[in-house]
Each structure stands twice: as structure tokens, then as C-alpha cells.
Write an enzyme that holds these catalytic residues in place. Structure first.
Site, mmCIF file in Angstrom:
data_model
loop_
_atom_site.group_PDB
_atom_site.id
_atom_site.type_symbol
_atom_site.label_atom_id
_atom_site.label_comp_id
_atom_site.label_asym_id
_atom_site.label_seq_id
_atom_site.Cartn_x
_atom_site.Cartn_y
_atom_site.Cartn_z
ATOM 1 N N ASP A 93 0.809 -1.219 0.000
ATOM 2 C CA ASP A 93 0.000 0.000 0.000
ATOM 3 C C ASP A 93 0.839 1.264 0.000
ATOM 4 O OD1 ASP A 93 -2.215 -1.711 0.159
ATOM 5 O OD2 ASP A 93 -2.068 -1.758 2.344
ATOM 6 N N ASN B 72 -5.272 -10.327 -3.474
ATOM 7 C CA ASN B 72 -4.869 -9.748 -2.175
ATOM 8 C C ASN B 72 -4.399 -8.309 -2.375
ATOM 9 O OD1 ASN B 72 -2.565 -10.582 -3.577
ATOM 10 N ND2 ASN B 72 -1.547 -11.483 -1.811
ATOM 11 N N HIS C 16 -4.830 -1.828 -5.610
ATOM 12 C CA HIS C 16 -4.077 -0.688 -6.143
ATOM 13 C C HIS C 16 -5.064 0.405 -6.548
ATOM 14 C CE1 HIS C 16 -0.544 -3.578 -7.291
ATOM 15 N NE2 HIS C 16 -0.820 -3.544 -6.000
ATOM 16 N N ARG D 5 1.596 -29.573 -6.857
ATOM 17 C CA ARG D 5 1.489 -29.950 -8.273
ATOM 18 C C ARG D 5 0.227 -30.746 -8.610
ATOM 19 N NH1 ARG D 5 6.931 -32.696 -7.600
ATOM 20 N NH2 ARG D 5 5.979 -32.666 -5.559
ATOM 21 N N GLY E 173 -10.640 -3.272 3.777
ATOM 22 C CA GLY E 173 -11.194 -2.179 4.587
ATOM 23 C C GLY E 173 -10.630 -2.136 6.007
ATOM 24 N N PRO F 74 -8.394 -1.213 9.192
ATOM 25 C CA PRO F 74 -7.510 -0.087 9.496
ATOM 26 C C PRO F 74 -6.066 -0.554 9.404
ATOM 27 C CG PRO F 74 -8.908 -0.642 11.407
ATOM 28 C CD PRO F 74 -9.219 -1.631 10.330
HETATM 29 P P1 GDP Z 1 -0.756 0.236 -3.582
HETATM 30 O O1 GDP Z 1 -1.342 -1.042 -3.086
HETATM 31 O O2 GDP Z 1 0.718 0.316 -3.338
HETATM 32 O O3 GDP Z 1 -1.103 0.549 -5.008
HETATM 33 O O4 GDP Z 1 -1.388 1.397 -2.695
HETATM 34 P P2 GDP Z 1 -2.949 1.531 -2.273
HETATM 35 O O5 GDP Z 1 -3.702 2.015 -3.442
HETATM 36 O O6 GDP Z 1 -3.434 0.299 -1.583
HETATM 37 O O7 GDP Z 1 -2.846 2.620 -1.137
HETATM 38 C C1 GDP Z 1 -2.344 3.896 -1.380
HETATM 39 C C2 GDP Z 1 -3.460 4.912 -1.040
HETATM 40 O O8 GDP Z 1 -2.909 6.205 -0.976
HETATM 41 C C3 GDP Z 1 -4.544 4.981 -2.112
HETATM 42 O O9 GDP Z 1 -5.771 5.287 -1.506
HETATM 43 C C4 GDP Z 1 -4.070 6.130 -3.003
HETATM 44 O O10 GDP Z 1 -5.141 6.780 -3.688
HETATM 45 C C5 GDP Z 1 -3.479 7.038 -1.969
HETATM 46 N N1 GDP Z 1 -2.362 7.878 -2.408
HETATM 47 C C6 GDP Z 1 -1.382 7.594 -3.310
HETATM 48 N N2 GDP Z 1 -0.473 8.586 -3.341
HETATM 49 C C7 GDP Z 1 -0.877 9.506 -2.436
HETATM 50 C C8 GDP Z 1 -0.330 10.732 -1.965
HETATM 51 O O11 GDP Z 1 0.721 11.180 -2.383
HETATM 52 N N3 GDP Z 1 -1.029 11.392 -0.997
HETATM 53 C C9 GDP Z 1 -2.197 10.913 -0.482
HETATM 54 N N4 GDP Z 1 -2.791 11.639 0.470
HETATM 55 N N5 GDP Z 1 -2.730 9.769 -0.891
HETATM 56 C C10 GDP Z 1 -2.079 9.059 -1.842
HETATM 57 P P1 IMO Z 2 -0.819 -4.247 -2.203
HETATM 58 O O1 IMO Z 2 -0.430 -4.770 -3.567
HETATM 59 C C1 IMO Z 2 -0.897 -4.741 2.149
HETATM 60 C C2 IMO Z 2 -0.609 -8.857 3.646
HETATM 61 C C3 IMO Z 2 -1.882 -9.272 4.374
HETATM 62 C C4 IMO Z 2 -1.308 -10.278 5.367
HETATM 63 C C5 IMO Z 2 -0.212 -10.955 4.544
HETATM 64 C C6 IMO Z 2 -0.625 -12.280 3.916
HETATM 65 O O2 IMO Z 2 -2.139 -3.569 -2.178
HETATM 66 O O3 IMO Z 2 0.290 -3.446 -1.609
HETATM 67 P P2 IMO Z 2 -2.292 -12.953 1.969
HETATM 68 O O4 IMO Z 2 -3.763 -12.709 1.795
HETATM 69 O O5 IMO Z 2 -1.446 -12.430 0.870
HETATM 70 O O6 IMO Z 2 -1.988 -14.401 2.283
HETATM 71 O O7 IMO Z 2 -1.895 -12.135 3.297
HETATM 72 O O8 IMO Z 2 0.144 -10.047 3.517
HETATM 73 N N1 IMO Z 2 -0.829 -8.323 2.290
HETATM 74 C C7 IMO Z 2 -0.879 -7.021 1.991
HETATM 75 N N2 IMO Z 2 -0.827 -5.929 2.784
HETATM 76 N N3 IMO Z 2 -0.996 -4.594 0.806
HETATM 77 C C8 IMO Z 2 -1.018 -5.670 0.002
HETATM 78 O O9 IMO Z 2 -1.012 -5.590 -1.343
HETATM 79 C C9 IMO Z 2 -0.992 -6.960 0.584
HETATM 80 N N4 IMO Z 2 -1.020 -8.207 0.099
HETATM 81 C C10 IMO Z 2 -0.905 -9.036 1.143
HETATM 82 O O10 IMO Z 2 -2.494 -8.170 5.024
HETATM 83 O O11 IMO Z 2 -0.678 -9.600 6.423
HETATM 84 MG MG MG Z 3 -2.816 -1.694 -1.768
#
Ligand code: GDP
Ligand code: IMO
Ligand code: MG
Length: 445
Positions: free
Chosen positions: A16, A41, A44, A155, A316, A318
Site C-alpha cells: 500500500d 490480495n 491498487h 502440483r 477495509g 484499518p
Molecule cells: P498500492 O497497493 O501500493 O497501489 O497502494 P494503495 O492504493 O493500496 O494505497 C495507497 C493509497 O494512498 C490509495 O488510496 C491512493 O489513492 C493514496 N495515495 C497515493 N499517493 C498519495 C499521496 O501522495 N497522498 C495521499 N494523500 N494519498 C495518496
Molecule cells: P498491495 O499490492 C498490504 C498482507 C496481508 C497479510 C499478509 C498475507 O495492495 O500493496 P495474503 O492474503 O497475501 O496471504 O496475506 O500479507 N498483504 C498485503 N498488505 N498490501 C497488500 O497488497 C498486501 N497483500 C498481502 O495483510 O498480512
Molecule cells: Mg494496496
């Protein structure tokens, strides 16, 4: 960025970090966007023109009409989820024609029993924790990721996308799978009727028929693209500290989500990657269980969660929040071979008098180290050694140039670059495509 180059985008923390935003941004300068690991999982998020898209299986490049997207052999595909994502994008006016999306016939299929197994195992592990015991439930997303990769390694019980296209093969496999999995699910305490191979065959053959136009040998397709001089962009899902081999095992996901997963997950040799952009959130977050040395359980962590809207895109939940762990980021940048960094969500840090950076760990014997401890039990024993730096009071989410950033913000970026040993090429100050400042050669922000 230099034309004709292939780029990898990879998260350097626990996920994230904002990978989706950067892939979307860089997509304009690439021809093919490739997912190589993980499954649904991942979550993005991409925001532009007032629209927000949350992608789980589809590469974020699908939002750029000129790009082709590939779901490589290293990905685990939940066919229903993939179809839902395709349908929901098409309903929003973004066509996902078969010429634009290729799905590997060797990608493994997430079946309903994988998801049940994932949830049941998590619950059994959580229940079994006694006082003072290590909590071995991982806090997974319950998307069936671990059990599907386990079947790949076993496998004989695995089902790949290509298998969905042949009803006889599928039925034969599911007969034995259902017998074995029913017993396993019962042992895990799942009280349900036995798995029905006929019904599963019918459902998954039908899903396979819907996806058939997309399913192909992506290894040859990718090599053909390289031969044609096309520029590839590899979109990492999850992140380096969740890598099955190099992350904080056992609190990791089940694939090689560092850049080391790219060759195996695509069939392309690693030397085809010209540049690797490490995505770094300006502070720390983690979802699920596992050690997180810089976690802040007080008001600062709470403030980051609220300002950063740190709630999972997929579940969802936290997110746990804290300060930036430079020891961890430098380790990930080393493992992934990063050539540049993108620092994300810098706007979230506005308004703190002081910011903390972790630059070393104190070990239980009192000694210090600046080396990361990927073993979860060891990492749980370290204490962060802090460097405290000044914050900046002003909001920065409207700024478009490096010069306009407050001095303290520029110093913060310089400290990250110096410690990690990698230039910061991109700074993100808001979720929208437009809220991006380019410092180096990577993107045309
Ligand atoms: P990813 O899994 O690495 O693609 O990241 P996520 O999308 O799960 O989480 C990143 C969150 O931060 C998303 O809600 C983006 O819209 C938001 N986001 C990305 N860049 C920025 C930023 O520079 N500032 C803020 N406030 N939010 C950002
Ligand atoms: P993005 O691509 C944050 C975490 C899960 C859990 C562990 C194993 O959005 O950055 P899984 O379901 O993969 O077996 O869970 O890995 N996890 C992530 N946490 N962002 C992700 O993906 C994650 N993908 C897996 O919360 O701790
Ligand atoms: Mg993410």
C-alpha cells in the site's frame, strides 16, 4: 525516462505504498504493463479526473487505453474476481478487449475451497494461541492466496487457467481434489456439505469459457513484445517485506513480490529490467500480523491513519501506522536492486512539529545494527533508534515543483535518498495523477 527501457515498480515496505498511482503515471511511457505475482490480495488505487479506481487483479495500466496488460504465470487468478473487475471497468466506459489483456494459461486458479481453507486456517491458528504464545495467524486477506500457491507447489492438485478450457481435464482433476479437500476442510472445522466436483466443473468451465479470449501463452507474447522493441512495465503487487523468501517470514504473502519474482513470474530473464523504481510511503504502515518496529500506537499513529486514510483497499481493515523505517527500506532497495525511489503520501506528514526516522535498531543485548532482520522473531525484539527531524506546518498537496516544497520537506527527502543510497525521482503529494512532482529522470509527471 529514457525511451526503450523496461521498468519495474515495487513496494519497499509492507504494501500500500502507492504502487498503483506510479504504475498509472508511468504507463504512458510503456507499451505493456505486466503483473508477475500475487492475486486479488493486492489493492491498487488510481485517481485521475475526479475518478477513483481500485484494481486487484488487473494491472493498473488497464486505465491507459494505449497499453496492453499481461497477467503473468506467477499470478494466482480468481476467475470470478477477474470477470467482475473487467465488467465493472467496462461499465465505467473503459473497454478491456482481449487484444488489451493477456492472461497466462499457466497462471494458477484460485478456487472457492482455497478461500475457505485460507479463512478456516486463520481462525484455527488464532484460536490456538495460548497466553504468551507466538500468534501464528498471519492476518491474511482471505483471498485464498496461500492455499493456491501451496497447490502449485503440491502440483497434482493444482488447476491452471489453461485447465479451465477443457471440461474433461477439469472434471478428472476436481474429482480427486474434492475428495481430499473435503476431508481437509472438515479437519479444519468447516461444517459444510462435501465439495461437488460436477457443480464445480460446470461453474469453472463456464468461467473459463468467458475468459478464454484472454488466455494465452504470455511467455511467448512477452518475448515477442521485447523483440518488437516494446517497453515493459512490471507492476509489483504486495511488497518486498511481504516476499515469501525475503520478507518478515512467516508474516508474509506466498509469492516473491520483490523484483526477484519477475523472471519466474513472467518467463523473462532479469537482465531485461533496465530500471527499478522503489515505492516508499513517507511513513510506515502494515496490515495484518507481524513485527513492525516503528509502529506508533499513540496519537501520532492515529493522526497518520486519519490524514492518510489508512484503511485497506481490499479488506477495509484499518492499517497499522508509524514512522518511516529507513533500515527496512534500505534493505528492500538492496534486495530489489532499485535505481530510483518514489516517495509517496508526503502531504500526510504536514503539520507535525517533528518527524521521526528509524536509522538503526538496538538489539536485546544493547548493541546496535543498521542491518534489517527479516526473521520475524528477531525483528520483534529490536528497538528503533530514532533520528528526529523538523516537520513543516503548511499543506503541500497543491504544490507542483520541488522548489516550492518547504525546506524541511526537501531535507526529509534528501535524508531518505542519502540513507538508502538511491535518488528520489518522484514525490507524490496527493492521490491524483496531477499531484505529483518529478525530481529526476523517471517519469513525465
Ligand atoms: P498500492 O497497493 O501500493 O497501489 O497502494 P494503495 O492504493 O493500496 O494505497 C495507497 C493509497 O494512498 C490509495 O488510496 C491512493 O489513492 C493514496 N495515495 C497515493 N499517493 C498519495 C499521496 O501522495 N497522498 C495521499 N494523500 N494519498 C495518496
Ligand atoms: P498491495 O499490492 C498490504 C498482507 C496481508 C497479510 C499478509 C498475507 O495492495 O500493496 P495474503 O492474503 O497475501 O496471504 O496475506 O500479507 N498483504 C498485503 N498488505 N498490501 C497488500 O497488497 C498486501 N497483500 C498481502 O495483510 O498480512
Ligand atoms: Mg494496496
Amino acid at each position: 525516462m529514457t525511451p526503450g527501457r523496461s521498468t519495474a515498480v515495487v513496494g519497499l515496505q509492507w504494501g500500500d505504498e502507492g504502487k498503483g498511482k506510479i504504475v498509472d503515471l508511468l504507463a504512458a511511457e510503456h507499451d505493456v504493463i505486466v503483473r508477475y505475482n500475487g492475486g486479488a490480495n493486492a489493492g491498487h488505487t488510481v485517481v485521475f479526473d475526479g475518478n477513483r479506481y481500485a484494481l486487484h487483479l488487473l494491472p493498473s495500466g488497464i486505465l491507459s487505453p494505449e497499453c496492453r496488460c499481461v497477467i503473468g504465470n506467477g499470478v494466482v487468478v480468481d476467475p470470478r474476481q477477474l470477470l467482475n473487475e473487467i465488467e465493472s471497468l467496462e461499465a465505467r466506459g473503459i473497454p478491456v478487449e482481449p487484444q488489451r489483456l493477456l492472461v497466462s494459461d499457466r497462471a494458477h486458479v484460485v478456487m472457492p475451497y482455497h478461500k475457505e481453507h485460507d479463512g478456516a486456517m486463520e481462525e484455527m491458528l488464532a484460536r490456538s494461541v495460548g497466553q504468551g504464545d507466538e500468534n501464528l495467524s498471519i492476518g491474511t486477506t482471505r483471498r485464498g492466496i496461500g492455499p493456491t500457491y501451496a497447490d502449485k507447489v503440491y502440483r497434482s492438485l493444482a488447476i491452471r487457467m489453461g485447465d479451465l478450457l477443457d471440461a474433461d481435464v477439469l472434471r478428472q482433476r476436481l474429482d480427486i481434489v474434492c475428495t481430499i479437500r473435503t476431508r481437509e476442510l472438515e479437519a479444519l472445522g468447516v461444517q459444510a456439505s462435501p465439495l461437488d466436483p460436477a457443480a464445480l466443473t460446470e461453474t469453472y468451465f463456464a468461467l473459463g469459457q468467458q475468459l478464454a479470449p484472454y488466455v494465452t501463452d504470455t511467455v511467448y507474447a512477452l518475448h515477442d513484445a521485447v523483440s518488437d522493441g516494446q517497453r515493459l512495465l512490471f507492476e509489483g503487487a504486495n511488497a518486498c517485506l511481504l516476499d515469501i523468501d525475503h520478507g518478515t517470514f512467516p508474516y508474509v504473502t506466498s509469492s516473491n513480490c520483490s523484483t526477484l519474482g519477475i523472471p519466474a513470474g513472467t518467463g523473462l530473464p532479469g537482465q531485461l529490467i533496465d530500471q527499478t523504481i522503489g515505492i516508499v510511503k513517507a511513513y510506515g504502515t502494515r496490515v495484518g500480523e507481524g513485527p513492525f518496529p516503528t509502529e506508533d500506537l499513540g496519537p501520532d499513529g492515529e493522526r497518520i491513519r486519519e490524514r492518510g486514510n489508512e484503511y485497506g483497499t481490499t479488506t477495509g481493515r484499518p492499517r497499522r501506522c508509524g514512522w518511516l523505517d529507513l533500515v527496512a527500506v534500505r534493505y528492500s532497495a538492496m534486495v530489489c536492486g532499485c535505481s530510483a525511489l518514489a516517495v509517496m503520501l508526503l502531504d500526510v506528514l504536514s503539520g507535525f512539529d517533528e518527524l521521526k526516522l528509524c536509522t538503526a535498531y538496538r538489539l536485546p543485548d544493547g548493541s546496535m545494527t543498521d542491518r534489517f532482520k527479516p526473521d520475524a522473531r528477531q525483528l520483534a525484539t529490536v528497538q528503533p533508534v530514532w533520528e528526529t527531524v523538523p516537520g513543516w506546518p503548511e499543506e503541500i498537496d497543491h504544490l507542483t515543483s520541488e522548489d516550492a516544497l518547504p525546506t524541511a520537506a526537501r531535507d526529509y527527502l534528501d535524508r531518505i535518498a542519502a540513507f538508502v543510497g538511491c535518488p528520489v525521482d518522484i514525490v507524490s503529494v496527493g492521490p491524483d495523477r496531477a499531484q505529483t512532482i518529478q525530481l529526476g529522470q523517471t517519469a513525465s509527471a
